[in-house]
Design a protein around this motif. Structure first.
Motif, PDB file in Angstrom:
ATOM      1  N   TYR A 190       0.579  -1.282  -0.030  1.00  0.00           N
ATOM      2  CA  TYR A 190       0.037  -0.178   0.038  1.00  0.00           C
ATOM      3  C   TYR A 190       0.822   1.246  -0.149  1.00  0.00           C
ATOM      4  O   TYR A 190       2.150   1.172   0.231  1.00  0.00           O
ATOM      5  N   VAL A 191       0.295   2.386  -0.170  1.00  0.00           N
ATOM      6  CA  VAL A 191       0.917   3.654  -0.080  1.00  0.00           C
ATOM      7  C   VAL A 191       0.522   3.862   1.346  1.00  0.00           C
ATOM      8  O   VAL A 191      -0.393   4.072   1.945  1.00  0.00           O
ATOM      9  N   PRO A 192       1.622   4.431   2.031  1.00  0.00           N
ATOM     10  CA  PRO A 192       1.487   4.633   3.652  1.00  0.00           C
ATOM     11  C   PRO A 192       0.683   6.233   3.673  1.00  0.00           C
ATOM     12  O   PRO A 192       0.584   6.779   2.658  1.00  0.00           O
ATOM     13  N   ASN A 193      -0.061   6.347   4.843  1.00  0.00           N
ATOM     14  CA  ASN A 193      -0.806   7.367   4.832  1.00  0.00           C
ATOM     15  C   ASN A 193      -0.305   8.701   4.886  1.00  0.00           C
ATOM     16  O   ASN A 193      -0.809   9.853   4.953  1.00  0.00           O
ATOM     17  N   ARG A 194       1.146   8.610   5.120  1.00  0.00           N
ATOM     18  CA  ARG A 194       2.043   9.945   5.156  1.00  0.00           C
ATOM     19  C   ARG A 194       3.056   9.921   3.996  1.00  0.00           C
ATOM     20  O   ARG A 194       3.681   8.990   3.723  1.00  0.00           O
ATOM     21  N   THR A 195       3.059  11.224   3.113  1.00  0.00           N
ATOM     22  CA  THR A 195       3.987  11.304   2.083  1.00  0.00           C
ATOM     23  C   THR A 195       5.415  11.015   2.582  1.00  0.00           C
ATOM     24  O   THR A 195       6.435  10.485   1.640  1.00  0.00           O
ATOM     25  N   SER A 196       5.596  11.470   3.766  1.00  0.00           N
ATOM     26  CA  SER A 196       6.937  11.229   4.420  1.00  0.00           C
ATOM     27  C   SER A 196       7.578   9.816   4.493  1.00  0.00           C
ATOM     28  O   SER A 196       8.644   9.368   4.832  1.00  0.00           O
ATOM     29  N   LEU A 197       6.562   8.789   4.508  1.00  0.00           N
ATOM     30  CA  LEU A 197       6.667   7.448   4.698  1.00  0.00           C
ATOM     31  C   LEU A 197       6.839   6.610   3.414  1.00  0.00           C
ATOM     32  O   LEU A 197       7.121   5.394   3.516  1.00  0.00           O
ATOM     33  N   ALA A 198       6.987   7.500   2.314  1.00  0.00           N
ATOM     34  CA  ALA A 198       7.131   6.580   0.998  1.00  0.00           C
ATOM     35  C   ALA A 198       8.392   5.961   1.076  1.00  0.00           C
ATOM     36  O   ALA A 198       8.278   4.828   0.424  1.00  0.00           O
ATOM     37  N   PRO A 199       9.521   6.229   1.575  1.00  0.00           N
ATOM     38  CA  PRO A 199      10.785   5.257   1.642  1.00  0.00           C
ATOM     39  C   PRO A 199      10.457   3.891   2.037  1.00  0.00           C
ATOM     40  O   PRO A 199      11.095   2.804   1.647  1.00  0.00           O
ATOM     41  N   ALA A 200       9.504   3.646   2.831  1.00  0.00           N
ATOM     42  CA  ALA A 200       9.167   2.405   3.443  1.00  0.00           C
ATOM     43  C   ALA A 200       8.813   1.225   2.534  1.00  0.00           C
ATOM     44  O   ALA A 200       8.974   0.208   2.487  1.00  0.00           O
ATOM     45  N   VAL A 201       8.469   1.742   0.975  1.00  0.00           N
ATOM     46  CA  VAL A 201       7.933   1.037  -0.053  1.00  0.00           C
ATOM     47  C   VAL A 201       9.034   1.303  -1.033  1.00  0.00           C
ATOM     48  O   VAL A 201       8.679   0.695  -2.148  1.00  0.00           O
ATOM     49  N   ALA A 202      10.380   1.526  -0.806  1.00  0.00           N
ATOM     50  CA  ALA A 202      11.269   1.822  -1.787  1.00  0.00           C
ATOM     51  C   ALA A 202      11.531   0.679  -2.426  1.00  0.00           C
ATOM     52  O   ALA A 202      12.151   0.758  -3.552  1.00  0.00           O
ATOM     53  N   ASP A 203      11.482  -0.587  -1.992  1.00  0.00           N
ATOM     54  CA  ASP A 203      12.195  -1.794  -2.474  1.00  0.00           C
ATOM     55  C   ASP A 203      10.835  -2.628  -3.066  1.00  0.00           C
ATOM     56  O   ASP A 203      11.260  -3.636  -3.808  1.00  0.00           O
ATOM     57  N   ASP A 204       9.578  -2.127  -3.341  1.00  0.00           N
ATOM     58  CA  ASP A 204       8.762  -2.425  -3.920  1.00  0.00           C
ATOM     59  C   ASP A 204       8.336  -1.792  -5.202  1.00  0.00           C
ATOM     60  O   ASP A 204       7.829  -0.602  -4.932  1.00  0.00           O
ATOM     61  N   PRO A 205       8.818  -2.108  -6.412  1.00  0.00           N
ATOM     62  CA  PRO A 205       8.637  -1.308  -7.444  1.00  0.00           C
ATOM     63  C   PRO A 205       7.237  -0.673  -7.853  1.00  0.00           C
ATOM     64  O   PRO A 205       6.953   0.663  -7.932  1.00  0.00           O
ATOM     65  N   GLY A 206       6.012  -1.505  -7.691  1.00  0.00           N
ATOM     66  CA  GLY A 206       4.805  -1.186  -7.837  1.00  0.00           C
ATOM     67  C   GLY A 206       4.229  -0.026  -6.922  1.00  0.00           C
ATOM     68  O   GLY A 206       3.647   0.980  -7.109  1.00  0.00           O
ATOM     69  N   ALA A 207       4.591  -0.521  -5.605  1.00  0.00           N
ATOM     70  CA  ALA A 207       4.203   0.481  -4.615  1.00  0.00           C
ATOM     71  C   ALA A 207       4.872   1.905  -4.483  1.00  0.00           C
ATOM     72  O   ALA A 207       4.367   2.889  -4.045  1.00  0.00           O
ATOM     73  N   ALA A 208       6.288   1.736  -4.875  1.00  0.00           N
ATOM     74  CA  ALA A 208       7.047   2.877  -4.891  1.00  0.00           C
ATOM     75  C   ALA A 208       6.595   3.732  -6.106  1.00  0.00           C
ATOM     76  O   ALA A 208       6.460   5.036  -5.778  1.00  0.00           O
ATOM     77  N   ALA A 209       6.188   3.367  -7.068  1.00  0.00           N
ATOM     78  CA  ALA A 209       5.495   4.125  -8.174  1.00  0.00           C
ATOM     79  C   ALA A 209       4.177   4.651  -7.724  1.00  0.00           C
ATOM     80  O   ALA A 209       3.902   5.939  -8.067  1.00  0.00           O
ATOM     81  N   MET A 210       3.648   3.941  -6.961  1.00  0.00           N
ATOM     82  CA  MET A 210       2.196   4.675  -6.430  1.00  0.00           C
ATOM     83  C   MET A 210       2.409   5.694  -5.481  1.00  0.00           C
ATOM     84  O   MET A 210       1.635   6.785  -5.378  1.00  0.00           O
ATOM     85  N   ALA A 211       3.375   5.499  -4.527  1.00  0.00           N
ATOM     86  CA  ALA A 211       3.676   6.350  -3.725  1.00  0.00           C
ATOM     87  C   ALA A 211       4.146   7.900  -4.200  1.00  0.00           C
ATOM     88  O   ALA A 211       3.873   8.805  -3.869  1.00  0.00           O
ATOM     89  N   LYS A 212       4.938   7.557  -5.448  1.00  0.00           N
ATOM     90  CA  LYS A 212       5.414   8.940  -6.058  1.00  0.00           C
ATOM     91  C   LYS A 212       4.007   9.603  -6.477  1.00  0.00           C
ATOM     92  O   LYS A 212       3.940  10.757  -6.499  1.00  0.00           O
TER      93      LYS A 212
END
Length: 409
Positions: free
Chosen positions: A331-353
Motif C-alpha cells: 500500500y501507499v502509507p498514509n503520510r508522504t514522508s513514509l514513502a521510503p518504506a516501500v522503496a524496495d517494492d517497484p509497484g508500491a514505490a511508483a504508487m507512492a510517487k
C-alpha cells in the motif's frame, strides 16, 4: 495528568468508568490487512494498554454501506470503523460520526496523503483519519519499450504521447490499453488541467465537466485512448484489462500494481517483463494527478469507548504500524514522508510517487448515486465516438448536478 483529563473531557472522548477490562470494538474491511498483521497489531496495542482488549471484526465490502449506517445509528456502535475514502461524507450526513478535529493533534497530519486527507474532512471538520492509500500507475512491458528504443519511462505527458505512438506503430501491437469509460483516469487528466468533476457553491454541488479545464482533460484522454484498441463503450472491468494485457500485444495499461500480478497469473511468460511508473504530469517536475483510493478510520458518535477507539486509530495510523502495513500489503502509507518504506517494492514505490498528487471524488454525500449511474462513462463514450465534446460535456454536467442534489441550470 489533571490537565490531560480536563482536555479529554472537553474534547468529548469518554474514558473507562471502572477497573473492569474494556473491550474496544474495531471493524476493519476484508483484505485491507492480513491476519498476521492484525494479530500482531492487537498484541502490541493490548500490551501498551493493560486492561483493554481489542475485538476485531473483519467486514466484507459487499453491502457495507447499509451495514455501517445501521451500526452508526444503533446504541451499540463499534468504537472504530474502517470506511472507504469516498464514503465518509455520506456517513457524516447521518449525524452519527464523531468530529475528531480536536483529537487529531499529531503534527504529521500536515503530511497526510492529499487524497485521503481531503476525503476525511467534511465541512472543514476532520471526521476520518487516513489509514492507507492506493492509486493507479502505468504498468508497462519493459521488453517492448526496449525493442522500441525507449531507454526510460516518460515523466511528462508530451513524451508519453510520443513514446506511446511509437509503440502503437509496431504492427500487431497496441501502444496502450485504455478503455473508453475509465473515468478514474479521466479525472486525473481533468485535475491536471486545473478542473474538477463537480464543484460546491454554498452547499450545492454542480457538475463541471464543461469548463475549459475539464474539456482539455478530456481532449488528452481522447488522444491517449486512440493509441490502442481498447473498447470505447466499456470500462476496465468489462473485460478485465489485465486479461487484455496478458494476451501479449499491449505495451502499457493504467491500473494498480495488483493488476500486474493478475497479468502474470494469466500469462506466466510475462513474469519479470513488467515495470511501473507514475502517470506522467504536464511537466517532468510533478507526477500526473491520480484518483486516490483507500480507507480512513472513523469513530461513531454513539461508541461506548470513544477515547480508546481513538487510541487504536492513533497507533494504527502511526509511523511504526503504517510502515508495516505498507510493506505487508504493498500500500501507499498514509503520510508522504513514509514513502521510503516501500522503496524496495517497484509497484508500491511508483504508487507512492503518484500519491503526492492524489485527489479524491467530490466530497458529496450523494457521490454514491453518481457511481451507481455514472454519466461520466456515457460522456466519455459519446466523445470517443465523435460527439461534439462541449455539448456532451454540458449534458453530462447537468446529469451530475441532478445526481448530486443540485439544481441544473
Amino acid at each position: 495528568m489533571a490537565s490531560a483529563a480536563v482536555l479529554l473531557a472537553a474534547c468529548g472522548l469518554s474514558g473507562p468508568g471502572g477497573d473492569d477490562e474494556i473491550t474496544v470494538d474495531v471493524w476493519l474491511m476484508k483484505d485491507s490487512a492480513t491476519k498476521e498483521f492484525t494479530d500482531a497489531f492487537v498484541r502490541d496495542y493490548e500490551k501498551r494498554n493493560p486492561g483493554q482488549r481489542v475485538e476485531l471484526t473483519v467486514q466484507p465490502w459487499d453491502g457495507i454501506g447499509g451495514k455501517v449506517t445501521k451500526a452508526l445509528e444503533s446504541d451499540v456502535a463499534p468504537d472504530v470503523i474502517e470506511v472507504g475514502n469516498t464514503q465518509v461524507a455520506q456517513y457524516v450526513e447521518t449525524g452519527h460520526v464523531k468530529d475528531l478535529t480536536l483529537e487529531v493533534f499529531d503534527p504529521a497530519g500536515t503530511d497526510w496523503v492529499p487524497g485521503l486527507a481531503e476525503s476525511g474532512k467534511v465541512g472543514g471538520a476532520q471526521y476520518g483519519v487516513p489509514y492507507y492509500a492506493a492509486n493507479r500507475v502505468v504498468i508497462y512491458r519493459k521488453d517492448l519499450f526496449a525493442k522500441a528504443g525507449i531507454e526510460r519511462p516518460p515523466t511528462a505527458r508530451k513524451k508519453w504521447l510520443e513514446q506511446t505512438a511509437a509503440l502503437d506503430a509496431v504492427p500487431g501491437q497496441q501502444g496502450i490499453y485504455l478503455p473508453g469509460q475509465n473515468w478514474y483516469v479521466l479525472a486525473g487528466f481533468i485535475w491536471d488541467e486545473g478542473g474538477d468533476l463537480a464543484i460546491e457553491r454554498s452547499g450545492q454541488w454542480s457538475g463541471s465537466l464543461d469548463t475549459p479545464e475539464a474539456l482539455r482533460g478530456m481532449d488528452f484522454y481522447e488522444r491517449l485512448q486512440s493509441l490502442g484498441d481498447a473498447p470505447k463503450d466499456s470500462d476496465e472491468a468489462r473485460p478485465l484489462q489485465s486479461d487484455a494485457f496478458a494476451r501479449g500485444d499491449v505495451a502499457q495499461m493504467i491500473g494498480t500494481p495488483g493488476e500486474a500480478r493478475q497479468v502474470v497469473e494469466a500469462n506466466p511468460e510475462l513474469r519479470g517483463k513488467l515495470g511501473y511508473f507514475p502517470v506522467p504530469g504536464k511537466s517532468a517536475k510533478k507526477p500526473g494527478a491520480v484518483f486516490t483510493g483507500g480507507s480512513v478510520l472513523i469513530v461513531p458518535e454513539r461508541a461506548e469507548h470513544q477515547r480508546e477507539g481513538y487510541d487504536v486509530i492513533e497507533l494504527l495510523t502511526g509511523k511504526r504500524w503504517q510502515k508495516k502495513l505498507a510493506r505487508a500489503m504493498s500500500y501507499v502509507p498514509n503520510r508522504t514522508s513514509l514513502a521510503p518504506a516501500v522503496a524496495d517494492d517497484p509497484g508500491a514505490a511508483a504508487m507512492a510517487k503518484g500519491a503526492a498528487n492524489g485527489h479524491t471524488a467530490p466530497n458529496s454525500p450523494d457521490w454514491g448515486a453518481v457511481e451507481a449511474d455514472n454519466p461520466l462513462k456515457t460522456y466519455q463514450t459519446a466523445v470517443l465516438n465523435g460527439a461534439d465534446r462541449a455539448e456532451a460535456a454540458r449534458t453530462a454536467s447537468r446529469e451530475l448536478t441532478k445526481l448530486l442534489g443540485g439544481t441544473p441550470p
